[in-house]
Design an enzyme around this catalytic site. Structure first.
Site, PDB file in Angstrom:
ATOM      1  N   THR B 160       0.673  -1.193  -0.032  1.00 29.18           N
ATOM      2  CA  THR B 160       0.089  -0.016   0.028  1.00 29.18           C
ATOM      3  C   THR B 160       0.790   1.206  -0.092  1.00 29.18           C
ATOM      4  OG1 THR B 160      -0.328  -0.228   2.393  1.00 29.18           O
ATOM      5  CG2 THR B 160      -1.914  -0.999   1.028  1.00 29.18           C
ATOM      6  N   LYS B 186       4.505  -6.555   3.753  1.00 24.60           N
ATOM      7  CA  LYS B 186       4.072  -5.579   3.521  1.00 24.60           C
ATOM      8  C   LYS B 186       3.746  -4.732   4.812  1.00 24.60           C
ATOM      9  CE  LYS B 186       0.905  -3.337   3.506  1.00 24.60           C
ATOM     10  NZ  LYS B 186      -0.384  -2.737   4.009  1.00 24.60           N
ATOM     11  N   THR B 197      -1.594  -2.151   8.342  1.00 21.77           N
ATOM     12  CA  THR B 197      -1.700  -3.485   8.279  1.00 21.77           C
ATOM     13  C   THR B 197      -0.360  -3.971   7.665  1.00 21.77           C
ATOM     14  OG1 THR B 197      -3.981  -3.566   7.528  1.00 21.77           O
ATOM     15  CG2 THR B 197      -2.880  -5.465   7.078  1.00 21.77           C
ATOM     16  N   GLU B 283       7.763   5.415   7.184  1.00 24.16           N
ATOM     17  CA  GLU B 283       7.878   6.503   5.971  1.00 24.16           C
ATOM     18  C   GLU B 283       8.940   7.728   6.588  1.00 24.16           C
ATOM     19  OE1 GLU B 283       4.259   6.856   3.076  1.00 24.16           O
ATOM     20  OE2 GLU B 283       4.550   8.266   4.672  1.00 24.16           O
ATOM     21  N   ASN B 406      11.563  19.115  18.244  1.00 21.59           N
ATOM     22  CA  ASN B 406      12.212  18.593  19.812  1.00 21.59           C
ATOM     23  C   ASN B 406      13.492  17.871  19.641  1.00 21.59           C
ATOM     24  OD1 ASN B 406       9.334  19.090  20.521  1.00 21.59           O
ATOM     25  ND2 ASN B 406       8.569  17.969  19.333  1.00 21.59           N
ATOM     26  N   THR B 411      16.640  16.896  27.297  1.00 15.61           N
ATOM     27  CA  THR B 411      15.858  17.041  28.283  1.00 15.61           C
ATOM     28  C   THR B 411      15.997  15.985  29.385  1.00 15.61           C
ATOM     29  OG1 THR B 411      14.242  15.585  27.132  1.00 15.61           O
ATOM     30  CG2 THR B 411      13.933  17.939  26.949  1.00 15.61           C
TER      31      THR B 411
END
Lengths: 411, 411
Positions: B160, B186, B197, B283, B406, B411
């Site tokens: 996908t 996938k 998925t 991604e 960020n 921190t």
């Protein structure tokens, strides 16, 4: 002061703050722990106040929490809370504990109160030692006052990456006397999670014993502060403290007191109001999301499911994309780990019913998009139809570029 | 074929795929469910293959899962797997189930095999009915072949939002015969979670009975596919299926077989390789993160802690920012819900030891930054020193603008 019939009388005091309840003073100063802004604050009470607190459930807890717990445990009373921002004094080993005790000792001396009447709290960087050369002289400068300016300075001093002040104030009546509850909070949104420590300080002039106050605070926290999503990361420094000066002059509150519910609801409203302000202040968030789950096995599971939904990146990005994406909502319900019947789920997004008995309904995508685009608070309602449990949770949308990529299309 | 002394012999076959094991064929076609790309694929085996599968733990499960479960349950054999992308056939009620059965029936007729030898799988949009007018003619076009082109077309057809193909192939020997295991997967990264998925299809020519294969797959999935983070959202359609043709011609594998470990490790390596490829394909991700936890109460808790660390937005954004931020790692350990001793934690980021016995060590920030900037796989090692449990988990960094804000400061 107007109340709804049959409901405890309660009003929100727009201009109120932590100094509205009788006996409280506050201020904030600059010590240099943060680069520019106020970074040390104090709340002071004229009398030893009945006090209660809830703490982070993280197994790694910052040094000041240990010291504050010890203070409150001793007598259930506090007269001063001293808070610094810019350094969390967490993961700082023995030296960190020693520093927190030293902050408490210096504060007690400055305010002329016993050490166990002082709570110390920190928020900021983890794993660096507290710059005591800045904090100790700062404590000397603390001159709390019963003014809005003092309360405002305190509020400024506890912020880290927050984009707005979070304060609230409610009043109710107990034995015909006005009881005020004021609160402030700090906490940044999930998209700036490295400073995600949530702190809240609540003051009231109610007359109440510490164990009763503690029980009320614990119950209420579970349904308010613990029902907002920050980013799934529980800070080492989270803390909510409430101080009750007892100066309102009514009979001591217990769950048997005829006006108990009035006080309890006002305290709950204070916590809920602050919790929602924290959720709404997710950096870059444009909307508050409120999820209401009904028909769950019990209230606990309803709350858990509501929090799963509002904590889902999928749901948050769909809200930002004004996409009435109930598929993501039912997906979160499915992995909540709670009892459900996959065949009897209803989902509504605002006024738009999208799923009934787990079957997609035909609805106007335009109306749904308009609702999601126009409202500043988005309501998601779920009915599971398996029990009578109800619960709410709050969060915010995701608005950043990386989300923007995904928000545009239905999955 | 070379093996490490005392370790089962195993080689990775760079050019291998799901058609490398004897008896398997694959291809992919375009039906129009997706706008442009291949969207329907099939794996076909010359003989009924011993088969096993694991499914999403989401309580809401898509229709094809139900149908595939029924197929495998009947005899433990499959001869064809038919997969479409672009539509998940999830939350589609009775009609969705009917459609999934119809896809299975059409596939069985097309391949001239009994219906229960067919698995059907879908990935894509939730809550929309399957466009059967496109899928059914598509099934007629499926002509699986034992070629790399066929395998490649299958792999394309199941994607996908993935940015890269994910395939792997390992070979080992059982009774002196070569056994091949090929796999494809996938799954998109957490930053495109609406299509999250995860599907994986594994083929082998090993001779093995379905129940033994099922047990091995379940055990291995818990330590491989279940140890990667996608985005905390468990899809309604996740599925891993393995088919064993038995054409390698060795004695039937059981845990008592002298070469059992060789097969088990090769199957585990296949799953781990695919799992890591899924994690790496978040991604926009620039790095794979591997977290190893030792010294936990037991293996299960070690795995759980490893997954909490690699699933923390804080840790992921720190890796992207090349910030050796052990504070965020210990914070995640603290809220993992697992047994720890807050005083005995060691943390290393690559070769850099940052925390020993929960005390910060002085280390070269420059060396740490260089390590985080230069390596494509970042290793985080934790030792809890309370037991002998060990476990691994995999994830990826967060690289988007909202994180960039960020990632830059400690921190």
């Amino acid at each position: 002061m107007k109340g709804i019939a049959n409901a405890p009388e309660m009003i929100e005091v727009e201009s109120g703050s932590i100094i509205t309840p009788k006996g409280f003073h506050a201020n904030g100063v600059y010590t240099g722990v943060k680069r520019k802004r106020l970074d040390l604050g104090a709340i002071y009470c004229d009398v030893p106040a009945s006090s209660a607190a809830v703490y982070t459930c993280n197994r790694i807890q910052a040094a000041p929490l240990q010291v504050t717990k010890e203070s409150i445990m001793k007598e259930g009373k506090l007269q001063a809370i001293v808070v610094n921002s810019g350094n969390a004094n967490a993961c700082t080993g023995e030296r960190g504990v020693k520093d927190a005790y030293e902050m408490r000792k210096a504060s007690a001396a400055h305010f002329h109160v016993p050490e166990h009447y002082v709570a110390v709290t920190s928020t900021g960087v983890i794993g660096e030692y507290m710059p005591m050369d800045k904090v100790l002289p700062g404590i000397e400068q603390l001159k709390p006052e019963a003014s809005l300016e003092g309360a405002e300075a305190f509020n400024q001093a506890i912020l880290t990456t927050d984009t707005m002040n979070k304060k609230t104030c409610f009043q109710t009546t107990v034995n015909g006397k006005v009881v005020s509850i004021g609160g402030v909070a700090k906490g940044s949104g999930m998209i700036n999670p490295n400073m995600a420590t949530m702190l809240s300080f609540i003051t009231t002039d109610a007359v109440i014993e510490p164990p009763v106050l503690q029980q009320a605070l614990s119950q209420i926290t579970n349904k308010t502060f613990n029902r907002i999503t920050v980013d799934g990361d529980t800070s080492t420094n989270d803390m909510v403290v409430v101080m009750a000066s007892g100066l309102a002059g009514h009979e001591t509150l217990t769950p048997e007191h005829p006006d108990w519910l009035a006080f309890y609801q006002a305290l709950k409203q204070t916590c809920e109001s602050l919790a929602k302000k924290i959720a709404r202040d997710g950096e870059g968030a444009t909307k508050l999301i409120e999820v209401q789950v009904n028909g769950a096995l019990n209230d606990e599971e309803a709350g858990k499911i509501a929090k799963k939904i509002v904590g889902s990146d999928l749901v948050k990005s769909a809200v930002y994309g004004a996409d009435a994406n109930w598929g993501r909502i039912i997906c979160a319900i499915g992995y909540s780990g709670c009892e459900i019947n996959p065949e009897t789920i209803d989902i509504a997004i605002g006024p738009i019913q999208t799923l009934q008995n787990s079957q997609p309904l035909v609805f106007s995508e335009e109306a749904a998009t308009a609702y999601l685009q126009e409202e500043e608070t988005v309501f998601i309602n779920v009915d599971l139809h398996i029990g009578t449990g109800t619960g709410k949770a709050w969060g915010c949308d995701l608005t950043y570029d990386y989300v923007r990529i995904n928000a545009g299309y239905r999955t």
